[in-house]
Design a protein around this motif. Sequence first.
Motif, mmCIF file in Angstrom:
data_model
loop_
_atom_site.group_PDB
_atom_site.id
_atom_site.type_symbol
_atom_site.label_atom_id
_atom_site.label_comp_id
_atom_site.label_asym_id
_atom_site.label_seq_id
_atom_site.Cartn_x
_atom_site.Cartn_y
_atom_site.Cartn_z
ATOM 1 N N PRO A 39 7.350 -6.467 2.777
ATOM 2 C CA PRO A 39 6.594 -5.667 2.692
ATOM 3 C C PRO A 39 5.190 -6.010 1.913
ATOM 4 N N ILE A 40 4.035 -5.506 2.056
ATOM 5 C CA ILE A 40 2.562 -6.193 1.318
ATOM 6 C C ILE A 40 2.602 -5.669 -0.189
ATOM 7 N N LEU A 41 3.385 -4.727 -0.478
ATOM 8 C CA LEU A 41 3.389 -4.476 -1.922
ATOM 9 C C LEU A 41 4.707 -4.418 -2.345
ATOM 10 N N SER A 42 4.945 -4.818 -3.654
ATOM 11 C CA SER A 42 6.258 -5.005 -4.130
ATOM 12 C C SER A 42 6.793 -3.169 -4.436
ATOM 13 N N ALA A 43 8.004 -3.358 -4.647
ATOM 14 C CA ALA A 43 8.527 -2.057 -4.882
ATOM 15 C C ALA A 43 7.887 -1.251 -6.180
ATOM 16 N N ARG A 47 5.852 2.307 -5.907
ATOM 17 C CA ARG A 47 6.115 3.294 -6.557
ATOM 18 C C ARG A 47 4.971 3.872 -7.442
ATOM 19 N N LEU A 48 4.210 2.870 -7.973
ATOM 20 C CA LEU A 48 2.983 3.253 -8.417
ATOM 21 C C LEU A 48 1.839 3.840 -7.768
ATOM 22 N N LEU A 49 1.765 3.450 -6.447
ATOM 23 C CA LEU A 49 0.803 3.909 -5.318
ATOM 24 C C LEU A 49 1.262 5.393 -5.268
ATOM 25 N N THR A 110 -3.669 -4.952 -10.092
ATOM 26 C CA THR A 110 -2.840 -4.310 -9.385
ATOM 27 C C THR A 110 -3.757 -3.185 -8.511
ATOM 28 N N GLU A 111 -4.691 -2.496 -8.928
ATOM 29 C CA GLU A 111 -5.853 -1.854 -8.354
ATOM 30 C C GLU A 111 -6.217 -2.487 -7.088
ATOM 31 N N ALA A 116 -6.189 -3.412 -1.336
ATOM 32 C CA ALA A 116 -6.096 -4.149 -0.087
ATOM 33 C C ALA A 116 -4.939 -3.917 0.684
ATOM 34 N N ALA A 117 -3.861 -3.385 0.312
ATOM 35 C CA ALA A 117 -2.856 -2.753 1.031
ATOM 36 C C ALA A 117 -3.044 -1.656 1.835
ATOM 37 N N LEU A 118 -3.812 -0.898 1.053
ATOM 38 C CA LEU A 118 -4.291 0.450 1.747
ATOM 39 C C LEU A 118 -5.397 0.068 3.113
#
Length: 140
Positions: A39-43, A47-49, A110-111, A116-118
């Motif tokens: 996954p491109i973001l950690s768990a 969760r934060l997103l 983190t933002e 970047a993931a979005l």
Amino acid sequence: MADASDRRQLVLEVRSQLDGWTARARAEAYAELFEGDDPILSAEELRLLDAIDSRLERHGGDGVWGTDQYGIHSADGRGSTDALRVVCVYHPQVTNDSVLRGLDDLDDETEERINAALWTYAQRVTELVEERLDAYLDRD
């Protein structure tokens, strides 16, 4: 070559398919990018997103998920069906606005990773919708 009326009708047909194609592409891109083996973001970031999305919705906003928007574009400007393409006209993004103040986990780094993931997600949705457009138009 099809006349302008035929091209216009085809564009209307394609646009009528766009919402369904987009919904399926969003689900596929989400699974591929956020639930896959890499996954491109950690768990924790995911969760934060999701928490950001919920918080924005609770404060009367649209949230994050599902705010991306796509359109059909004629790349050559003449309306040729060979030049029909899918474009992302709105990429969702998280900004540190007043609604999000107080989220301790949302630092600048983190933002940036979430945004970047979005961006990657919206680009992947565009590719997947484009594949459906090509299949609809029977293009290789």
